[in-house]
Design an enzyme around this catalytic site. Structure first.
Site, short mmCIF file in Angstrom:
data_model
loop_
_atom_site.label_atom_id
_atom_site.label_comp_id
_atom_site.label_asym_id
_atom_site.label_seq_id
_atom_site.Cartn_x
_atom_site.Cartn_y
_atom_site.Cartn_z
N ARG A 56 29.23 -29.29 -1.78
CA ARG A 56 28.49 -28.03 -1.95
C ARG A 56 27.24 -28.29 -2.77
O ARG A 56 26.18 -27.73 -2.52
CB ARG A 56 29.36 -26.95 -2.61
CG ARG A 56 28.52 -25.73 -3.02
CD ARG A 56 29.32 -24.47 -3.36
NE ARG A 56 30.61 -24.70 -3.96
CZ ARG A 56 30.82 -25.12 -5.21
NH1 ARG A 56 29.80 -25.32 -6.02
NH2 ARG A 56 32.04 -25.31 -5.66
N LYS A 205 15.43 -20.55 14.17
CA LYS A 205 14.40 -20.23 15.13
C LYS A 205 13.56 -21.49 15.45
O LYS A 205 14.09 -22.45 15.94
CB LYS A 205 13.56 -19.07 14.61
CG LYS A 205 14.40 -17.93 13.99
CD LYS A 205 15.26 -17.20 15.00
CE LYS A 205 16.28 -16.28 14.34
NZ LYS A 205 15.74 -15.33 13.38
C1 LIG Z 1 16.24 -14.51 12.36
C2 LIG Z 1 15.38 -14.17 11.22
C3 LIG Z 1 15.89 -14.06 9.92
C4 LIG Z 1 17.36 -14.19 9.62
O1 LIG Z 1 17.82 -15.48 9.86
P1 LIG Z 1 19.32 -15.85 10.31
O2 LIG Z 1 19.26 -17.32 10.45
O3 LIG Z 1 19.59 -15.13 11.58
O4 LIG Z 1 20.21 -15.39 9.21
C5 LIG Z 1 15.00 -13.78 8.90
N1 LIG Z 1 13.69 -13.62 9.13
C6 LIG Z 1 13.16 -13.70 10.37
C7 LIG Z 1 11.70 -13.50 10.56
C8 LIG Z 1 13.98 -13.98 11.45
O5 LIG Z 1 13.45 -14.05 12.67
#
Ligand SMILES: *Cc1c(COP(=O)(O)O)cnc(C)c1O
Length: 390
Positions: A56, A205
């Protein structure tokens, strides 16, 4: 805490993406970072170990990812988390009961939900403003403001926030300036260089880019902030597993290459959409018709593959998203594959209707995450779906 080497910061972006943070594996010399799939590390004697005691706190695979992304953002310290929202959570844990936050109103739906449904119960106070006008941010600052939170471009309205201006407002207020850089990626926009204190990402993303893991990252320059975030990362424990770190790391190697293609495809498709009679409005910062196009050219090096379009009626929007063939109807964004989504019922369903209306997020708005496929195939797909949508 994982510190970036000055050698890595001396190289250019495309080189950093491939090399920054990597060290040949000390056991076998593996060129690619091994997945250290372990929870603990053997100690030679009491208090005698190689710096790794428990996973961790430290994991070598995670540390390479942290150094790599920190270097891409031009930052010195990186911290990986189990999701983008876990990264947001860690940043907000810098604050204490009674502290005030000024946030853009058009932030990611899950971020808004976390702020209002969780942190507000713990005594943090939030003012949500249209951060597209930095004057609104300045006007919302109070003596208790400790943090200013911005996303640019925003999801899904593609509104921009002037990072230099907001950074200055934060400095004057003695508050931290936090930027969610998920949409632009460090390939096109580096908030730390424009005055932000903290940059965060959903690595789910573009950074991973292959839609095969969920993760988050926080990058800072200041040693003091690094100390604090590192403490929270270990004390709260929302760390990613080594395999997900490895997948994200595999993704960042091609970030420069992928973003170039997202950008080429995004520009072509946005341009094409503006000429289509069934599309009432196209939201894309790369279009000269975007109200903040000048700002986009100043603070971004490219515009990427996120485009929103206004189709005028809910029925048409529904038919359109159900008829695309290459663009898959799905949540999320930023992968090599093209996706289409309906923000009002999907990503932004948790945002109250009045707020959606106020920011122009209608039920007939559709969001495209343009992938890296052949752009002519993508245009043909959009064309047949627009025809079929009536
Ligand atoms: C998807 C997203 C998040 C959240 O991220 P997760 O990995 O789904 O928890 C935060 N900010 C933006 C701009 C996103 O597109």
């Amino acid at each position: 805490m994982t510190k970036v080497s000055t050698d890595d910061l001396a190289t250019r972006f495309g080189t950093r993406a491939v090399h920054a943070g990597h060290i040949p594996d000390p056991l076998a010399g593996a060129v690619m970072t091994p997945i250290y799939q372990t929870s603990t590390y053997v100690q030679e004697g009491l208090g005698k170990h190689k710096g790794y005691e428990y996973a961790r706190t430290r994991n070598p695979t995670r540390e390479v990812l942290e150094r790599n992304i920190a270097a891409l953002e031009g930052g010195r310290h990186g911290f990986a988390f189990a999701s983008g929202l876990a990264a947001v959570d860690a940043v907000l844990k810098l604050l204490s009961h009674g502290d005030h936050v000024v946030s853009g109103e058009n932030v990611y739906g899950g971020t808004h939900r976390q702020m209002t449904h969780i942190w507000a119960r713990y005594g943090l106070e939030f003012s949500f403003v249209d951060a597209g006008d930095a004057g609104n941010v300045a006007a919302a600052v109070t003596p208790r403001t400790r943090l200013i939170y911005a996303e640019t471009p925003t999801n899904p309205m593609m509104r921009l926030c002037d990072l230099q201006a907001v950074g200055e407002i934060a400095r004057d207020a003695n508050a931290w300036c936090v930027v969610d850089n998920t949409f632009a990626t460090p390939c096109f926009q580096r908030p730390l260089e424009l005055g932000a204190d903290i940059v965060l990402h959903s690595t789910t993303k573009y950074l991973n880019g292959h839609s095969d893991m969920v993760g988050g990252v926080v990058v800072v320059n200041s040693d003091d902030l690094a100390e604090r975030i590192g403490f929270i990362q270990n004390a709260s424990g929302a760390v990613p597993g080594p395999f997900d770190c490895w997948l994200a790391l595999r993704g960042t190697k091609t970030l420069a290459l992928r973003m170039r293609q997202h950008d080429v495809n995004g520009r072509r498709i946005a341009e094409w959409l503006t000429k289509h009679p069934k599309v009432q409005r196209v939201y894309y910062p790369g279009l000269p018709s975007h109200p903040q196009h000048d700002l986009a050219c100043r603070q971004m090096k490219g515009f990427g593959g996120m485009i929103s379009i206004e189709l005028g009626s809910v029925e048409r929007a529904r038919r359109f998203v159900e008829r695309t063939k290459i663009f898959a109807l799905a949540e999320s964004l930023g992968g090599v594959e093209s996706l289409v989504g309906h923000p009002a019922s999907m990503t932004h369903a948790s945002v109250p209707l009045v707020m959606r209306r106020a920011m122009g997020l209608t039920d007939s708005l559709v969001r495209l995450s343009v992938g890296i496929e052949d752009v002519d195939d993508l245009i043909a797909d959009l064309e047949q779906a627009l025809d079929a949508a009536g």
